[in-house]
Enzyme design. Structure first.
Site, PDB file in Angstrom:
ATOM      1  N   THR A   1     -23.215 -19.552 -51.931  1.00 13.26           N
ATOM      2  CA  THR A   1     -23.554 -18.484 -50.986  1.00 13.26           C
ATOM      3  C   THR A   1     -24.898 -17.891 -51.412  1.00 13.26           C
ATOM      4  O   THR A   1     -25.015 -17.330 -52.503  1.00 13.26           O
ATOM      5  CB  THR A   1     -22.450 -17.400 -51.030  1.00 13.26           C
TER       6      THR A   1
ATOM      7  N   CYS B   1     -15.907 -13.060 -54.302  1.00 15.54           N
ATOM      8  CA  CYS B   1     -16.789 -13.148 -53.126  1.00 15.54           C
ATOM      9  C   CYS B   1     -17.009 -11.836 -52.384  1.00 15.54           C
ATOM     10  O   CYS B   1     -18.138 -11.379 -52.271  1.00 15.54           O
ATOM     11  CB  CYS B   1     -16.246 -14.209 -52.178  1.00 15.54           C
TER      12      CYS B   1
HETATM   13  N1  LIG Z   1     -14.917 -19.014 -55.566  1.00 13.47           N
HETATM   14  C1  LIG Z   1     -14.775 -19.090 -54.257  1.00 13.47           C
HETATM   15  O1  LIG Z   1     -13.668 -18.955 -53.743  1.00 13.47           O
HETATM   16  C2  LIG Z   1     -15.958 -19.325 -53.354  1.00 13.47           C
HETATM   17  C3  LIG Z   1     -15.729 -19.657 -52.010  1.00 13.47           C
HETATM   18  C4  LIG Z   1     -16.838 -19.861 -51.167  1.00 13.47           C
HETATM   19  C5  LIG Z   1     -18.128 -19.776 -51.679  1.00 13.47           C
HETATM   20  N2  LIG Z   1     -18.312 -19.458 -52.986  1.00 13.47           N
HETATM   21  C6  LIG Z   1     -19.697 -19.448 -53.501  1.00 13.47           C
HETATM   22  O2  LIG Z   1     -19.904 -20.694 -54.185  1.00 13.47           O
HETATM   23  C7  LIG Z   1     -20.754 -20.502 -55.330  1.00 13.47           C
HETATM   24  C8  LIG Z   1     -20.033 -20.970 -56.583  1.00 13.47           C
HETATM   25  O3  LIG Z   1     -18.909 -20.129 -56.770  1.00 13.47           O
HETATM   26  P1  LIG Z   1     -17.807 -20.470 -57.878  1.00 13.47           P
HETATM   27  O4  LIG Z   1     -16.741 -19.461 -57.747  1.00 13.47           O
HETATM   28  O5  LIG Z   1     -17.463 -21.906 -57.817  1.00 13.47           O
HETATM   29  O6  LIG Z   1     -18.661 -20.182 -59.208  1.00 13.47           O
HETATM   30  P2  LIG Z   1     -18.250 -20.463 -60.713  1.00 13.47           P
HETATM   31  O7  LIG Z   1     -18.891 -19.391 -61.507  1.00 13.47           O
HETATM   32  O8  LIG Z   1     -16.784 -20.691 -60.812  1.00 13.47           O
HETATM   33  O9  LIG Z   1     -18.961 -21.855 -61.057  1.00 13.47           O
HETATM   34  C9  LIG Z   1     -20.309 -22.048 -61.144  1.00 13.47           C
HETATM   35  C10 LIG Z   1     -20.571 -23.211 -62.099  1.00 13.47           C
HETATM   36  O10 LIG Z   1     -21.955 -23.531 -62.097  1.00 13.47           O
HETATM   37  C11 LIG Z   1     -22.309 -23.920 -63.411  1.00 13.47           C
HETATM   38  N3  LIG Z   1     -23.766 -23.871 -63.585  1.00 13.47           N
HETATM   39  C12 LIG Z   1     -24.541 -22.765 -63.747  1.00 13.47           C
HETATM   40  N4  LIG Z   1     -25.831 -23.148 -63.871  1.00 13.47           N
HETATM   41  C13 LIG Z   1     -25.866 -24.487 -63.782  1.00 13.47           C
HETATM   42  C14 LIG Z   1     -26.911 -25.444 -63.818  1.00 13.47           C
HETATM   43  N5  LIG Z   1     -28.187 -25.080 -63.967  1.00 13.47           N
HETATM   44  N6  LIG Z   1     -26.597 -26.749 -63.668  1.00 13.47           N
HETATM   45  C15 LIG Z   1     -25.318 -27.130 -63.510  1.00 13.47           C
HETATM   46  N7  LIG Z   1     -24.274 -26.270 -63.470  1.00 13.47           N
HETATM   47  C16 LIG Z   1     -24.555 -24.958 -63.600  1.00 13.47           C
HETATM   48  C17 LIG Z   1     -21.538 -22.958 -64.286  1.00 13.47           C
HETATM   49  O11 LIG Z   1     -21.440 -23.431 -65.617  1.00 13.47           O
HETATM   50  C18 LIG Z   1     -20.206 -22.905 -63.551  1.00 13.47           C
HETATM   51  O12 LIG Z   1     -19.299 -23.874 -64.035  1.00 13.47           O
HETATM   52  C19 LIG Z   1     -21.122 -19.015 -55.308  1.00 13.47           C
HETATM   53  O13 LIG Z   1     -22.330 -18.878 -54.613  1.00 13.47           O
HETATM   54  C20 LIG Z   1     -19.990 -18.369 -54.528  1.00 13.47           C
HETATM   55  O14 LIG Z   1     -20.396 -17.177 -53.896  1.00 13.47           O
HETATM   56  C21 LIG Z   1     -17.268 -19.252 -53.836  1.00 13.47           C
HETATM   57  O1  LIG Z   2      -5.407  -8.272 -45.172  1.00  8.74           O
HETATM   58  C1  LIG Z   2      -5.917  -8.440 -46.289  1.00  8.74           C
HETATM   59  C2  LIG Z   2      -6.452  -9.690 -46.708  1.00  8.74           C
HETATM   60  C3  LIG Z   2      -7.009  -9.785 -47.976  1.00  8.74           C
HETATM   61  N1  LIG Z   2      -7.051  -8.704 -48.806  1.00  8.74           N
HETATM   62  C4  LIG Z   2      -7.702  -8.829 -50.141  1.00  8.74           C
HETATM   63  O2  LIG Z   2      -9.008  -9.371 -49.956  1.00  8.74           O
HETATM   64  C5  LIG Z   2      -9.390 -10.144 -51.101  1.00  8.74           C
HETATM   65  C6  LIG Z   2      -9.902 -11.507 -50.678  1.00  8.74           C
HETATM   66  O3  LIG Z   2      -8.846 -12.270 -50.163  1.00  8.74           O
HETATM   67  P1  LIG Z   2      -9.055 -13.731 -49.540  1.00  8.74           P
HETATM   68  O4  LIG Z   2     -10.089 -13.651 -48.499  1.00  8.74           O
HETATM   69  O5  LIG Z   2      -7.736 -14.249 -49.172  1.00  8.74           O
HETATM   70  O6  LIG Z   2      -9.547 -14.537 -50.826  1.00  8.74           O
HETATM   71  P2  LIG Z   2     -10.916 -15.203 -51.323  1.00  8.74           P
HETATM   72  O7  LIG Z   2     -10.513 -16.396 -52.096  1.00  8.74           O
HETATM   73  O8  LIG Z   2     -11.757 -14.158 -51.977  1.00  8.74           O
HETATM   74  O9  LIG Z   2     -11.666 -15.751 -49.988  1.00  8.74           O
HETATM   75  C7  LIG Z   2     -12.712 -15.052 -49.332  1.00  8.74           C
HETATM   76  O10 LIG Z   2     -13.953 -15.279 -49.974  1.00  8.74           O
HETATM   77  C8  LIG Z   2     -14.331 -16.681 -50.051  1.00  8.74           C
HETATM   78  C9  LIG Z   2     -15.600 -16.748 -50.869  1.00  8.74           C
HETATM   79  O11 LIG Z   2     -16.746 -16.520 -50.134  1.00  8.74           O
HETATM   80  C10 LIG Z   2     -14.478 -17.228 -48.650  1.00  8.74           C
HETATM   81  O12 LIG Z   2     -14.859 -18.597 -48.730  1.00  8.74           O
HETATM   82  C11 LIG Z   2     -13.172 -17.074 -47.891  1.00  8.74           C
HETATM   83  O13 LIG Z   2     -13.327 -17.542 -46.556  1.00  8.74           O
HETATM   84  C12 LIG Z   2     -12.789 -15.585 -47.893  1.00  8.74           C
HETATM   85  O14 LIG Z   2     -11.531 -15.398 -47.250  1.00  8.74           O
HETATM   86  C13 LIG Z   2      -8.153 -10.180 -52.001  1.00  8.74           C
HETATM   87  O15 LIG Z   2      -8.299  -9.229 -53.028  1.00  8.74           O
HETATM   88  C14 LIG Z   2      -7.004  -9.800 -51.079  1.00  8.74           C
HETATM   89  O16 LIG Z   2      -5.953  -9.165 -51.762  1.00  8.74           O
HETATM   90  C15 LIG Z   2      -6.519  -7.485 -48.396  1.00  8.74           C
HETATM   91  O17 LIG Z   2      -6.554  -6.499 -49.135  1.00  8.74           O
HETATM   92  N2  LIG Z   2      -5.962  -7.388 -47.151  1.00  8.74           N
END
Ligand SMILES: NC(=O)c1ccc[n+]([C@@H]2O[C@H](COP(=O)([O-])OP(=O)(O)OC[C@H]3O[C@@H](n4cnc5c(N)ncnc54)[C@H](O)[C@@H]3O)[C@@H](O)[C@H]2O)c1
Ligand SMILES: O=c1ccn([C@@H]2O[C@H](COP(=O)(O)OP(=O)(O)O[C@H]3O[C@H](CO)[C@@H](O)[C@H](O)[C@H]3O)[C@@H](O)[C@H]2O)c(=O)[nH]1
Length: 445
Positions: A122, A261
């Site tokens: 992101t 996030c």
């Molecule tokens: N966690 C989620 O649910 C979620 C969902 C949607 C989008 N995102 C987005 O995706 C991105 C990654 O999130 P995440 O939760 O997987 O992060 P994370 O912190 O779990 O993982 C990131 C990884 O990147 C590695 N890294 C850092 N610098 C590096 C480099 N130069 N080369 C290779 N590897 C390197 C780190 O060691 C780490 O393992 C973020 O931008 C986040 O906002 C996360």
């Molecule tokens: O009605 C609701 C729904 C969720 N939550 C809270 O909101 C947070 C986020 O929940 P959820 O969205 O289910 O989990 P994430 O894994 O953080 O996922 C969000 O964040 C991700 C990272 O960007 C996105 O990819 C997903 O689409 C988006 O839902 C948690 O603390 C939940 O407890 C509430 O309090 N009330």
């Protein structure tokens, strides 16, 4: 079969790489964290995510998925490079671009053939173009670089399901070839494939998260008004959600949103507005309400217990949501220290996140893997995460183990019916508990 390197093997990188391997591509997931890669090579999962380890294992066995710390080799052997490194919050609230920039330089130095570079992380609007420029300016050889933004929408705890059946894949690019390649990767995975500019794809991600966070803060503000007026927020949410223009999802009132996030992406979106000379007061209010919910649950516990000095609070649930061991910005991280400041002793329960919680909360709590152990001798139970075993607990037994009068503060409005008859003084969010009304509501469905 496409050759893909996923750079950054965190939550998103691991799930993305695994799903692409599972659908028949050859994927190497690489990371600078050697410990994480060692762990994965040894067959251990660095994260708890239901269903993930099975498909990782199968894909590794069938030689479609591998793990490496050799970023140069991974980049050189692949045609498609997925960037999935972290974009944490900086001190000012913007997304920190350090890791993204570093990867751009690594790609530039390693480039040995034309590449499609996809940003999955992101990132603020404009990053895709900037990263493309950075690679072109510093590339070791003059090979083509086609930039794509393909944001991730998975939720932790249901990541595998989400990634195998995406509501939409958003593909932002000006390259025809890159669009076709990335769209074909998603053919069997996404219900809708949507093509946009890079900027729009980047913005769709922030706007989606900010909108969901807004729904949560909205219902939490309504919950506060319900508490003052005697209405029941669960009924309000249900009544609102029956209108398909509103929908039922993300209207669960409680202690507010946490995780890796929403907290950082809402702040980053505000900063994107500010750096473009605009204000975004709505987003500011969403963030403020969320912060207030954490403080108000502590007040609720304090009031219900008639002060917390010398009292014991059993905190049920530490992870920011069920089915994950992720403690990033979990409400418990603010709430447990605040309970301690009021003089309480904290006994904390979580089915899987204790190692991660202990790392950040240290000695501020004692840790228990049994709900009943945590409740023993406590004055208050505070529910912060609606884990299944908290919903299915024996509340009569919990009550019997506690000091009396026993208080039960439900920060997720998730208690099973049985809890209401166990004898607790119950406090919820946006509901004034009246056994009579609730029983009647339950029986009328
Ligand atoms: N966690 C989620 O649910 C979620 C969902 C949607 C989008 N995102 C987005 O995706 C991105 C990654 O999130 P995440 O939760 O997987 O992060 P994370 O912190 O779990 O993982 C990131 C990884 O990147 C590695 N890294 C850092 N610098 C590096 C480099 N130069 N080369 C290779 N590897 C390197 C780190 O060691 C780490 O393992 C973020 O931008 C986040 O906002 C996360
Ligand atoms: O009605 C609701 C729904 C969720 N939550 C809270 O909101 C947070 C986020 O929940 P959820 O969205 O289910 O989990 P994430 O894994 O953080 O996922 C969000 O964040 C991700 C990272 O960007 C996105 O990819 C997903 O689409 C988006 O839902 C948690 O603390 C939940 O407890 C509430 O309090 N009330």
């Amino acid at each position: 079969m496409k050759r893909i390197a996923v750079i950054g093997t965190g939550y998103v990188g691991l799930v993305t790489g695994t799903i692409f391997a599972h659908t028949g591509n050859r994927v190497v997931c690489c990371d600078v964290d050697a410990r994480k890669i060692d762990q994965l090579q040894a067959g251990h999962m660095p994260i708890f995510e239901p269903g993930l380890s099975d498909i990782v294992e199968t894909s590794v066995r069938e030689e479609r998925l591998s793990f490496s710390t050799d970023l140069t080799a991974a980049i050189q052997e692949a045609d498609i490079l997925y960037i999935a490194v972290g974009t944490p919050m900086s001190a000012k609230g913007d997304a920190d671009m350090t890791y993204i920039n570093r990867v751009a330089m690594t790609i530039a130095e390693a480039i040995n053939s034309p590449k499609i570079v996809v940003i999955k992380s992101t990132v603020p609007v404009g990053t895709g173009h900037r990263v493309g420029q950075l690679i072109r300016e510093h590339r070791a050889a003059p090979h083509e670089v086609a930039m794509v933004s393909n944001p991730e929408f998975l939720r932790e705890g249901t990541a595998v399901k989400d990634a195998l059946a995406m509501e939409r894949a958003v593909i932002g690019t000006s390259s025809e070839v890159a669009y076709k390649e990335i769209a074909s990767l998603h053919e069997t995975l996404a219900k809708t494939i949507m093509r946009t500019s890079i900027e729009s794809a980047e913005m769709i991600k922030y706007a989606s998260n900010a909108f969901l966070a807004t729904k949560i803060s909205f219902i939490n503000d309504i919950a506060s008004i319900c508490e003052a007026t005697g209405a029941d927020v669960s009924d309000i949410a249900r009544g609102m959600g029956l209108d398909p223009r509103i929908g039922h999802q993300f209207l669960k009132a409680g202690v507010g949103f946490g995780g890796s996030c929403f907290p950082k992406d809402t702040k980053a979106l505000m900063r994107i507005a500010e750096t473009n000379g605009m204000r975004f007061p709505l987003m500011n209010a969403v963030i403020e309400t969320n912060e207030r919910m954490r403080r108000s649950i502590v007040d609720k516990v304090n009031n219900a217990a008639n002060g917390l000095q010398g009292k014991t609070v059993a905190v049920f649930g530490l992870a920011f949501k069920p089915d994950t061991n992720d403690m990033r910005d979990a409400p418990a991280l603010d709430i447990i220290p605040a309970l301690r400041e009021h003089g309480a002793t904290v006994k904390a329960y979580d089915p899987i996140a204790i190692p991660e919680a202990r790392e950040v909360l240290g000695s501020r709590a004692s840790y228990h893997t049994s709900l009943y152990e945590a409740a023993k001798g406590a004055d208050v139970i505070l529910v912060l995460t609606e884990w299944k075993d908290i919903l299915q607990a024996d509340y009569h037994r919990l009550y019997a183990l506690m000091n009396h009068p026993a208080v039960l503060v439900d920060g997720r409005n998730c208690l099973p019916d049985m809890a209401y008859s166990a004898g607790f003084d119950i406090r919820q969010v946006g509901r004034n508990y009246e056994p009579h009304t609730l029983a009647k509501a339950a029986s009328s469905g």
